[in-house]
Design a protein around this motif. Structure first.
Motif, PDB file in Angstrom:
ATOM      1  N   UNK A  39       0.836  -1.201   0.000  1.00 31.30           N
ATOM      2  CA  UNK A  39       0.000   0.000   0.000  1.00 31.30           C
ATOM      3  C   UNK A  39       0.868   1.247   0.000  1.00 31.30           C
ATOM      4  N   UNK A  40       1.934   1.232   0.791  1.00 34.45           N
ATOM      5  CA  UNK A  40       2.830   2.390   0.828  1.00 34.45           C
ATOM      6  C   UNK A  40       3.510   2.595  -0.522  1.00 34.45           C
ATOM      7  N   UNK A  41       3.937   1.510  -1.167  1.00 33.21           N
ATOM      8  CA  UNK A  41       4.558   1.615  -2.495  1.00 33.21           C
ATOM      9  C   UNK A  41       3.562   2.172  -3.507  1.00 33.21           C
ATOM     10  N   UNK A  42       2.328   1.687  -3.436  1.00 34.37           N
ATOM     11  CA  UNK A  42       1.292   2.194  -4.342  1.00 34.37           C
ATOM     12  C   UNK A  42       1.095   3.696  -4.131  1.00 34.37           C
ATOM     13  N   UNK A  43       1.040   4.139  -2.888  1.00 39.74           N
ATOM     14  CA  UNK A  43       0.852   5.564  -2.594  1.00 39.74           C
ATOM     15  C   UNK A  43       2.032   6.385  -3.096  1.00 39.74           C
ATOM     16  N   UNK A  44       3.243   5.888  -2.896  1.00 44.62           N
ATOM     17  CA  UNK A  44       4.443   6.622  -3.333  1.00 44.62           C
ATOM     18  C   UNK A  44       4.525   6.727  -4.850  1.00 44.62           C
ATOM     19  N   UNK A  45       3.893   5.805  -5.559  1.00 48.03           N
ATOM     20  CA  UNK A  45       3.928   5.806  -7.024  1.00 48.03           C
ATOM     21  C   UNK A  45       2.964   6.828  -7.634  1.00 48.03           C
ATOM     22  N   UNK A  46       2.087   7.383  -6.836  1.00 41.03           N
ATOM     23  CA  UNK A  46       1.121   8.369  -7.353  1.00 41.03           C
ATOM     24  C   UNK A  46       1.853   9.699  -7.526  1.00 41.03           C
ATOM     25  N   UNK A  47       1.864  10.215  -8.759  1.00 39.62           N
ATOM     26  CA  UNK A  47       2.579  11.481  -8.967  1.00 39.62           C
ATOM     27  C   UNK A  47       1.890  12.651  -8.271  1.00 39.62           C
ATOM     28  N   UNK A  48       2.685  13.627  -7.927  1.00 38.13           N
ATOM     29  CA  UNK A  48       2.151  14.851  -7.340  1.00 38.13           C
ATOM     30  C   UNK A  48       2.272  14.879  -5.837  1.00 38.13           C
ATOM     31  N   UNK A  70      -5.426   6.009   7.652  1.00 37.08           N
ATOM     32  CA  UNK A  70      -5.101   7.075   6.703  1.00 37.08           C
ATOM     33  C   UNK A  70      -3.915   7.882   7.223  1.00 37.08           C
ATOM     34  N   UNK A  71      -3.922   8.157   8.527  1.00 39.51           N
ATOM     35  CA  UNK A  71      -2.808   8.888   9.108  1.00 39.51           C
ATOM     36  C   UNK A  71      -1.512   8.103   8.994  1.00 39.51           C
ATOM     37  N   UNK A  72      -1.570   6.814   9.262  1.00 41.07           N
ATOM     38  CA  UNK A  72      -0.355   5.992   9.169  1.00 41.07           C
ATOM     39  C   UNK A  72       0.195   6.043   7.748  1.00 41.07           C
ATOM     40  N   UNK A  73      -0.682   5.940   6.743  1.00 43.99           N
ATOM     41  CA  UNK A  73      -0.224   6.024   5.359  1.00 43.99           C
ATOM     42  C   UNK A  73       0.413   7.390   5.092  1.00 43.99           C
ATOM     43  N   UNK A  74      -0.229   8.466   5.548  1.00 42.98           N
ATOM     44  CA  UNK A  74       0.317   9.807   5.325  1.00 42.98           C
ATOM     45  C   UNK A  74       1.673   9.979   6.014  1.00 42.98           C
ATOM     46  N   UNK A  75       1.808   9.433   7.215  1.00 40.67           N
ATOM     47  CA  UNK A  75       3.094   9.514   7.922  1.00 40.67           C
ATOM     48  C   UNK A  75       4.223   8.888   7.116  1.00 40.67           C
ATOM     49  N   UNK A  76       3.892   7.829   6.373  1.00 47.29           N
ATOM     50  CA  UNK A  76       4.903   7.041   5.665  1.00 47.29           C
ATOM     51  C   UNK A  76       5.016   7.391   4.179  1.00 47.29           C
ATOM     52  N   UNK A  77       4.254   8.391   3.747  1.00 37.94           N
ATOM     53  CA  UNK A  77       4.249   8.783   2.336  1.00 37.94           C
ATOM     54  C   UNK A  77       4.571  10.276   2.257  1.00 37.94           C
ATOM     55  N   UNK A 154     -14.876  -3.861  10.469  1.00 40.77           N
ATOM     56  CA  UNK A 154     -13.653  -3.103  10.693  1.00 40.77           C
ATOM     57  C   UNK A 154     -12.574  -3.942  11.379  1.00 40.77           C
ATOM     58  N   UNK A 155     -12.965  -4.807  12.297  1.00 41.48           N
ATOM     59  CA  UNK A 155     -11.989  -5.659  12.971  1.00 41.48           C
ATOM     60  C   UNK A 155     -11.300  -6.602  11.986  1.00 41.48           C
ATOM     61  N   UNK A 156     -12.050  -7.108  11.029  1.00 45.36           N
ATOM     62  CA  UNK A 156     -11.478  -8.010  10.021  1.00 45.36           C
ATOM     63  C   UNK A 156     -10.656  -7.251   8.981  1.00 45.36           C
ATOM     64  N   UNK A 157     -11.177  -6.142   8.513  1.00 47.80           N
ATOM     65  CA  UNK A 157     -10.580  -5.417   7.390  1.00 47.80           C
ATOM     66  C   UNK A 157      -9.354  -4.585   7.778  1.00 47.80           C
ATOM     67  N   UNK A 158      -9.332  -4.064   8.981  1.00 49.00           N
ATOM     68  CA  UNK A 158      -8.203  -3.274   9.501  1.00 49.00           C
ATOM     69  C   UNK A 158      -7.830  -2.077   8.613  1.00 49.00           C
ATOM     70  N   UNK A 159      -8.821  -1.512   7.931  1.00 50.26           N
ATOM     71  CA  UNK A 159      -8.583  -0.318   7.136  1.00 50.26           C
ATOM     72  C   UNK A 159      -8.073  -0.560   5.725  1.00 50.26           C
ATOM     73  N   UNK A 160      -7.836  -1.811   5.357  1.00 46.45           N
ATOM     74  CA  UNK A 160      -7.260  -2.096   4.036  1.00 46.45           C
ATOM     75  C   UNK A 160      -8.153  -1.605   2.895  1.00 46.45           C
ATOM     76  N   UNK A 161      -9.459  -1.852   3.003  1.00 44.41           N
ATOM     77  CA  UNK A 161     -10.361  -1.453   1.917  1.00 44.41           C
ATOM     78  C   UNK A 161     -10.458   0.062   1.822  1.00 44.41           C
ATOM     79  N   UNK A 162     -10.522   0.740   2.954  1.00 43.08           N
ATOM     80  CA  UNK A 162     -10.576   2.203   2.945  1.00 43.08           C
ATOM     81  C   UNK A 162      -9.333   2.782   2.270  1.00 43.08           C
ATOM     82  N   UNK A 163      -8.167   2.256   2.613  1.00 41.62           N
ATOM     83  CA  UNK A 163      -6.933   2.728   1.977  1.00 41.62           C
ATOM     84  C   UNK A 163      -6.951   2.461   0.474  1.00 41.62           C
ATOM     85  N   UNK A 164      -7.372   1.270   0.089  1.00 44.05           N
ATOM     86  CA  UNK A 164      -7.438   0.922  -1.330  1.00 44.05           C
ATOM     87  C   UNK A 164      -8.364   1.884  -2.083  1.00 44.05           C
TER      88      UNK A 164
END
Length: 176
Positions: A39-48, A70-77, A154-164
């Protein structure tokens, strides 16, 4: 949205210091939030460069379960910066991003480009659980709806679908 309004909004960690309702749950889920390497690699590949505003309130169960990832992704991107605004204090933004054109459902994430032009938005919850809420879930009392299926989702998904889904919004925005 402009630079001044965006920068005046708190970061997610600043927002966490102010939550009152469900404080322990907000903090627990924030500590456990994960954005996996793919997910982090996918986010980093988005231009801009992306400025993201999350509209929320501390009582919102959907926000508690999605904003920490979402915050964790932003912290790492490096090219994604997340800020938080309260829905009820920012009705101009909220009313421009109504669910089904009628509901002030949250959270809503609004993506702005480097020039603070809006390029897309996501919310209020991942499509699979939103579909359930709008059909089968509507047959239940609101408390039962959220205690049962929504919480289990939410317990099963752990935010994966929201990030996607949000990354799909950013990818589309980057294309044009």
């Amino acid at each position: 949205m402009d630079r001044k309004r965006f920068l005046a909004a708190p970061t997610f960690s600043e927002y966490l210091k102010t939550v009152e309702k469900n404080r322990e749950l907000w903090h627990a889920l924030s500590r456990r939030a994960v954005a996996d390497e793919a997910t982090r690699e996918r986010a980093r590949a988005i231009p801009g460069s992306w400025h993201v505003v999350a509209l929320t309130e501390d009582w919102c169960g959907d926000a508690i379960n999605t904003l920490p990832v979402f915050d964790r992704l932003a912290e790492l991107t490096p090219d994604i910066e997340l800020r938080v605004l309260l829905r009820d204090e920012n009705l101009d933004l909220m009313d421009a991003h109504l669910t089904n054109g009628t509901s002030r459902s949250i959270p809503v994430l609004i993506a702005y480009d480097a020039d603070f032009e809006e390029r897309g938005w996501w919310g209020p919850r991942p499509a699979p659980i939103q579909a359930w809420v709008m059909t089968e879930g509507m047959k239940l009392d609101v408390k039962d709806r959220y205690r049962g299926e929504v919480r289990r989702y939410y317990a099963r998904d752990k935010g994966r679908t929201a990030l996607d889904e949000f990354l799909t919004v950013l990818e589309a925005a980057a294309l044009g």
